[in-house]
Motif scaffolding. Structure first.
Motif, PDB file in Angstrom:
ATOM      1  N   GLN A  93       0.844  -1.193   0.000  1.00 41.39           N
ATOM      2  CA  GLN A  93       0.000   0.000   0.000  1.00 41.39           C
ATOM      3  C   GLN A  93       0.877   1.239   0.000  1.00 41.39           C
ATOM      4  OE1 GLN A  93      -3.323   0.121   2.758  1.00 41.39           O
ATOM      5  NE2 GLN A  93      -2.989   2.277   3.078  1.00 41.39           N
ATOM      6  N   THR A 102      -3.343   3.883  -2.394  1.00 38.29           N
ATOM      7  CA  THR A 102      -3.569   2.888  -3.442  1.00 38.29           C
ATOM      8  C   THR A 102      -2.667   1.698  -3.146  1.00 38.29           C
ATOM      9  OG1 THR A 102      -3.708   2.524  -5.838  1.00 38.29           O
ATOM     10  CG2 THR A 102      -1.820   3.791  -5.044  1.00 38.29           C
ATOM     11  N   HIS A 125      -6.330  -1.674  -5.525  1.00 36.08           N
ATOM     12  CA  HIS A 125      -7.370  -0.842  -4.929  1.00 36.08           C
ATOM     13  C   HIS A 125      -6.938   0.620  -4.876  1.00 36.08           C
ATOM     14  CE1 HIS A 125      -4.876  -1.066  -1.265  1.00 36.08           C
ATOM     15  NE2 HIS A 125      -5.472   0.062  -0.951  1.00 36.08           N
ATOM     16  N   ASP A 138     -12.700   2.003   0.284  1.00 34.24           N
ATOM     17  CA  ASP A 138     -11.883   1.568  -0.844  1.00 34.24           C
ATOM     18  C   ASP A 138     -12.744   1.011  -1.967  1.00 34.24           C
ATOM     19  OD1 ASP A 138      -9.697   1.998   0.866  1.00 34.24           O
ATOM     20  OD2 ASP A 138      -9.687  -0.088   1.521  1.00 34.24           O
ATOM     21  N   GLU A 140     -12.034  -1.811  -4.734  1.00 34.08           N
ATOM     22  CA  GLU A 140     -11.015  -2.834  -4.960  1.00 34.08           C
ATOM     23  C   GLU A 140     -11.441  -3.807  -6.052  1.00 34.08           C
ATOM     24  OE1 GLU A 140      -8.066  -4.785  -2.065  1.00 34.08           O
ATOM     25  OE2 GLU A 140      -9.885  -6.008  -1.947  1.00 34.08           O
ATOM     26  N   ARG A 142     -10.458  -7.544  -7.580  1.00 34.89           N
ATOM     27  CA  ARG A 142      -9.784  -8.805  -7.238  1.00 34.89           C
ATOM     28  C   ARG A 142      -9.965  -9.774  -8.397  1.00 34.89           C
ATOM     29  NH1 ARG A 142     -12.517  -6.889  -2.947  1.00 34.89           N
ATOM     30  NH2 ARG A 142     -14.391  -8.075  -3.381  1.00 34.89           N
TER      31      ARG A 142
END
Length: 178
Positions: A93, A102, A125, A138, A140, A142
């Motif tokens: 991060q 981010t 993210h 957030d 995100e 995946r």
């Protein structure tokens, strides 16, 4: 699971003891699943779903400016009515401003199906701290790729002997940073 614990332990045993962070995340996401099984009925179905998401992460600050964090974690979500457990072996991060951050991660995922399907897991993210670096919101993305398992008795046996699953999930989530 052992690899996640080892990775997390190494992060927290680094020579820079600049501060560790535990994060709990709750959210919801939309997922899309693609099957590769040489079975047209399975491959051509629409496999989209919306489900809750839960995650636990451990991160360690790796610079004196407190902008770069490295850690590991475990994620839980449902896709296509199957439980997915994602292991973030490397979770990075970057806090590029006092309120914005981010990051990206890579690891492995396992789908609890007839028999476990295991494969690669990665994502990214962007987020906004809403409450003095404690609460963040957030967005995100995946992705699980190449989650493979052998076909079971009673499943069509023509073509390849495996069933592969790829999925993508986009979620909005809230995280509390301890």
């Amino acid at each position: 699971m052992v690899r996640v614990i080892i990775t997390a332990s190494l992060c927290f045993l680094s020579t820079l003891s600049l501060g560790a962070e535990f994060k709990v995340t709750l959210g919801a996401g939309q997922s899309s699943v693609v099957y590769r099984a040489d079975d047209p009925a399975l491959e051509n179905d629409d496999h989209k779903s919306t489900a809750p998401f839960f995650a636990l992460n451990l991160k360690n600050n790796i610079d004196y400016a407190q902008k770069h964090w490295l850690g590991a974690g475990v994620d839980f979500e449902k896709i296509d009515d199957m439980q997915v457990t994602g292991f973030r072996a490397l979770d990075y991060q970057w806090r590029f401003s006092p309120r914005w951050h981010t990051g990206a991660f890579i690891g492995a995922a396992s789908v609890d199906n007839i028999v476990p399907q295991n494969g690669y897991y990665y994502g990214a993210h962007i987020g906004l701290f809403a409450l003095e670096k404690r609460l963040s919101v957030d967005l995100e993305w995946r992705h699980g790729e190449g989650l493979a398992r052998d076909k079971q008795p009673g499943e069509p046996s023509e073509g390849r002997p495996d069933i592969f699953l790829d999925y993508s999930s986009l979620g909005l989530q809230a995280s509390w940073h301890f």
